[in-house]
Design a protein around this motif. Structure first.
Motif, PDB file in Angstrom:
ATOM      1  N   GLY A 208      -6.631  -4.142  -2.528  1.00  0.00           N
ATOM      2  CA  GLY A 208      -5.227  -4.016  -2.804  1.00  0.00           C
ATOM      3  C   GLY A 208      -4.350  -3.893  -1.658  1.00  0.00           C
ATOM      4  N   GLY A 209      -5.097  -3.925  -0.275  1.00  0.00           N
ATOM      5  CA  GLY A 209      -4.351  -3.524   0.961  1.00  0.00           C
ATOM      6  C   GLY A 209      -4.616  -2.016   1.316  1.00  0.00           C
ATOM      7  N   SER A 210      -5.561  -1.494   0.526  1.00  0.00           N
ATOM      8  CA  SER A 210      -5.693   0.052   0.845  1.00  0.00           C
ATOM      9  C   SER A 210      -6.984   0.246   1.339  1.00  0.00           C
ATOM     10  CB  SER A 210      -5.501   0.844  -0.325  1.00  0.00           C
ATOM     11  OG  SER A 210      -4.356   0.922  -1.050  1.00  0.00           O
ATOM     12  N   TYR A 211      -7.211   1.265   2.504  1.00  0.00           N
ATOM     13  CA  TYR A 211      -8.503   1.701   3.076  1.00  0.00           C
ATOM     14  C   TYR A 211      -8.438   3.017   3.390  1.00  0.00           C
ATOM     15  CZ  TYR A 211      -7.570  -3.480   4.540  1.00  0.00           C
ATOM     16  OH  TYR A 211      -7.477  -4.727   4.735  1.00  0.00           O
ATOM     17  N   VAL A 212      -9.635   3.452   3.761  1.00  0.00           N
ATOM     18  CA  VAL A 212      -9.861   4.956   3.984  1.00  0.00           C
ATOM     19  C   VAL A 212     -10.889   4.792   5.148  1.00  0.00           C
ATOM     20  CG1 VAL A 212     -11.636   5.377   2.469  1.00  0.00           C
ATOM     21  CG2 VAL A 212     -10.222   7.266   3.075  1.00  0.00           C
TER      22      VAL A 212
ATOM     23  N   LEU B 143       8.054   3.199  -2.163  1.00  0.00           N
ATOM     24  CA  LEU B 143       8.377   2.357  -1.075  1.00  0.00           C
ATOM     25  C   LEU B 143       7.777   1.205  -1.078  1.00  0.00           C
ATOM     26  CD1 LEU B 143       7.083   5.100   1.640  1.00  0.00           C
ATOM     27  CD2 LEU B 143       9.370   4.699   0.959  1.00  0.00           C
ATOM     28  N   ASP B 144       8.343   0.050  -0.687  1.00  0.00           N
ATOM     29  CA  ASP B 144       8.177  -1.281  -0.589  1.00  0.00           C
ATOM     30  C   ASP B 144       7.564  -1.629   0.778  1.00  0.00           C
ATOM     31  OD1 ASP B 144       7.725  -3.774  -1.029  1.00  0.00           O
ATOM     32  OD2 ASP B 144       9.760  -4.538  -1.567  1.00  0.00           O
ATOM     33  N   LEU B 145       6.246  -1.998   0.804  1.00  0.00           N
ATOM     34  CA  LEU B 145       5.717  -2.281   2.078  1.00  0.00           C
ATOM     35  C   LEU B 145       5.791  -3.705   2.399  1.00  0.00           C
ATOM     36  CD1 LEU B 145       2.684   0.107   2.197  1.00  0.00           C
ATOM     37  CD2 LEU B 145       5.130   0.582   2.984  1.00  0.00           C
ATOM     38  N   GLY B 146       6.346  -4.474   1.362  1.00  0.00           N
ATOM     39  CA  GLY B 146       6.412  -5.786   1.380  1.00  0.00           C
ATOM     40  C   GLY B 146       5.180  -6.396   0.570  1.00  0.00           C
ATOM     41  N   GLY B 147       5.484  -6.356  -0.924  1.00  0.00           N
ATOM     42  CA  GLY B 147       4.427  -6.987  -1.557  1.00  0.00           C
ATOM     43  C   GLY B 147       3.547  -6.043  -2.162  1.00  0.00           C
ATOM     44  N   VAL B 148       3.577  -4.842  -1.781  1.00  0.00           N
ATOM     45  CA  VAL B 148       2.841  -3.751  -1.837  1.00  0.00           C
ATOM     46  C   VAL B 148       3.741  -2.315  -2.116  1.00  0.00           C
ATOM     47  CG1 VAL B 148       0.708  -2.273  -1.315  1.00  0.00           C
ATOM     48  CG2 VAL B 148       0.672  -4.539  -0.560  1.00  0.00           C
ATOM     49  N   ALA B 149       3.716  -1.973  -3.455  1.00  0.00           N
ATOM     50  CA  ALA B 149       4.489  -0.816  -3.807  1.00  0.00           C
ATOM     51  C   ALA B 149       3.559   0.491  -3.641  1.00  0.00           C
ATOM     52  CB  ALA B 149       5.175  -1.121  -5.105  1.00  0.00           C
ATOM     53  N   VAL B 150       4.133   1.598  -2.995  1.00  0.00           N
ATOM     54  CA  VAL B 150       3.669   2.830  -2.793  1.00  0.00           C
ATOM     55  C   VAL B 150       4.616   3.835  -3.530  1.00  0.00           C
ATOM     56  CG1 VAL B 150       2.646   4.427  -1.248  1.00  0.00           C
ATOM     57  CG2 VAL B 150       2.265   1.853  -0.801  1.00  0.00           C
ATOM     58  N   SER B 151       3.652   4.797  -4.149  1.00  0.00           N
ATOM     59  CA  SER B 151       4.784   5.982  -4.817  1.00  0.00           C
ATOM     60  C   SER B 151       4.260   6.997  -4.155  1.00  0.00           C
ATOM     61  CB  SER B 151       4.314   5.996  -6.301  1.00  0.00           C
ATOM     62  OG  SER B 151       5.083   7.150  -6.958  1.00  0.00           O
TER      63      SER B 151
ATOM     64  N   VAL C  90      -1.666  -1.467   3.745  1.00  0.00           N
ATOM     65  CA  VAL C  90      -0.930  -2.595   4.428  1.00  0.00           C
ATOM     66  C   VAL C  90      -0.288  -3.559   3.312  1.00  0.00           C
ATOM     67  CG1 VAL C  90      -1.389  -4.193   6.113  1.00  0.00           C
ATOM     68  CG2 VAL C  90      -2.816  -2.474   5.934  1.00  0.00           C
ATOM     69  N   GLY C  91       1.031  -3.549   3.777  1.00  0.00           N
ATOM     70  CA  GLY C  91       1.862  -4.572   2.951  1.00  0.00           C
ATOM     71  C   GLY C  91       2.077  -5.805   3.902  1.00  0.00           C
ATOM     72  N   SER C  92       3.123  -6.660   3.837  1.00  0.00           N
ATOM     73  CA  SER C  92       3.340  -7.716   4.514  1.00  0.00           C
ATOM     74  C   SER C  92       4.385  -7.656   5.549  1.00  0.00           C
ATOM     75  CB  SER C  92       3.971  -8.978   3.606  1.00  0.00           C
ATOM     76  OG  SER C  92       5.216  -8.673   2.908  1.00  0.00           O
ATOM     77  N   GLU C  93       5.313  -6.363   5.288  1.00  0.00           N
ATOM     78  CA  GLU C  93       6.403  -6.021   6.087  1.00  0.00           C
ATOM     79  C   GLU C  93       5.937  -4.793   6.842  1.00  0.00           C
ATOM     80  OE1 GLU C  93       9.820  -5.798   3.994  1.00  0.00           O
ATOM     81  OE2 GLU C  93       9.671  -8.111   3.406  1.00  0.00           O
ATOM     82  N   ARG C  94       5.291  -3.824   6.432  1.00  0.00           N
ATOM     83  CA  ARG C  94       4.938  -2.616   7.038  1.00  0.00           C
ATOM     84  C   ARG C  94       3.380  -2.048   6.374  1.00  0.00           C
ATOM     85  NH1 ARG C  94       9.574   1.630   5.358  1.00  0.00           N
ATOM     86  NH2 ARG C  94       9.817   1.146   2.978  1.00  0.00           N
ATOM     87  N   ALA C  95       3.319  -0.947   7.190  1.00  0.00           N
ATOM     88  CA  ALA C  95       1.782  -0.534   6.775  1.00  0.00           C
ATOM     89  C   ALA C  95       2.188   1.217   6.708  1.00  0.00           C
ATOM     90  CB  ALA C  95       0.875  -0.631   7.662  1.00  0.00           C
ATOM     91  N   LEU C  96       1.402   1.977   5.719  1.00  0.00           N
ATOM     92  CA  LEU C  96       1.630   3.300   5.316  1.00  0.00           C
ATOM     93  C   LEU C  96       0.371   3.883   6.078  1.00  0.00           C
ATOM     94  CD1 LEU C  96       3.064   5.766   4.476  1.00  0.00           C
ATOM     95  CD2 LEU C  96       1.943   5.270   2.336  1.00  0.00           C
TER      96      LEU C  96
END
Length: 234
Positions: free
Chosen positions: A12-16, A142-150, A32-38
């Motif tokens: 789902g775009g998540s890594y550790v 937060l919308d990272l671009g196609g990936v929502a983070v809470s 990692v989203g399509s516009e930014r990464a957290l």
């Protein structure tokens, strides 16, 4: 020579990535989203954070957002390196931001064995960078671009300012979850921590993967067992 840390793909775009050495070994999260990464936590100083940033940049060149899970040195002392790379948004719980400002300088001594420049505040990248975007009672989406983070809190536990980061199917829990070591109670609210763990134990359907601040990736069942151990040892 120690092996270079590598990312574990959680889906789902998540890594550790387990990064650092000895007492500074910490789990770093990346979503990692399509516009930014957290980036979740930044390590214990400029040496460590530079390695983390290089690993992040091997995955994505997107603009970065940083979330610090709490106010302990091994989770936020690398912020300056990420700011210097262009990260503009740093998030934390409001209580963690207060504690960073109040105790950050006194925590420098703790890194003298692993980041002597950070301990002495001797070179660029050793300044303390505090989050300016704060989570209080209400969750922040937060919308990272196609990936929502809470970004949210369940109340005092390991510290008064624990921040949880929920990504699709993955929860980055910081030191609210302690895998491979006993819970550290110096600033902890034991009864509150147990309540938070019971809540996490019921969140397994939403977050089948849970990432502690240190140690191996776990599940909600681990949170339940940790709560049991804390109750029985209290």
């Amino acid at each position: 020579m120690e092996p270079q840390p590598t990312w574990q793909d959680l889906g789902g775009g998540s890594y550790v990535m387990r990064s650092g050495a000895a007492r500074a070994l910490v789990n770093i999260g990346l979503v990692v989203g399509s516009e930014r990464a957290l980036v979740v936590d930044t390590g214990c100083g400029p040496r460590h954070a530079t390695e983390i940033l290089a690993a992040v940049r091997a995955v994505t060149g997107l603009p970065l957002v940083v979330a610090n899970t709490h106010a302990h040195w091994d989770h936020f002392f690398g912020n300056a390196v990420f700011r210097n790379d262009g990260a503009a948004d740093f998030w934390a719980h409001a209580a963690a931001r207060r504690d960073m400002a109040g105790t950050g300088e006194s925590q420098r001594e703790a890194v003298s064995g692993v980041e002597p420049e950070m301990a002495a505040a001797e070179r660029p990248g050793t300044e303390l960078v505090f989050p300016t975007h704060l989570v209080q009672q209400d969750p922040v989406k937060l919308d990272l671009g196609g990936v929502a983070v809470s970004l949210f809190s369940l109340g005092p536990a390991h510290t008064d300012g624990d921040l949880l980061v929920g990504a699709p199917g993955v929860l980055f829990a910081g030191d609210v979850l302690e895998e491979g070591a006993e819970p550290q109670f110096e600033e902890a609210d034991r009864s509150g921590w147990i309540r938070v763990l019971r809540t996490l134990a019921g969140m397994g359907r939403q977050y089948p993967v849970m990432v502690p601040g240190h140690g191996r990736v776990v599940t909600a069942e681990f949170a339940a067992r940790m709560a049991d151990r804390m109750e029985n040892s209290g």
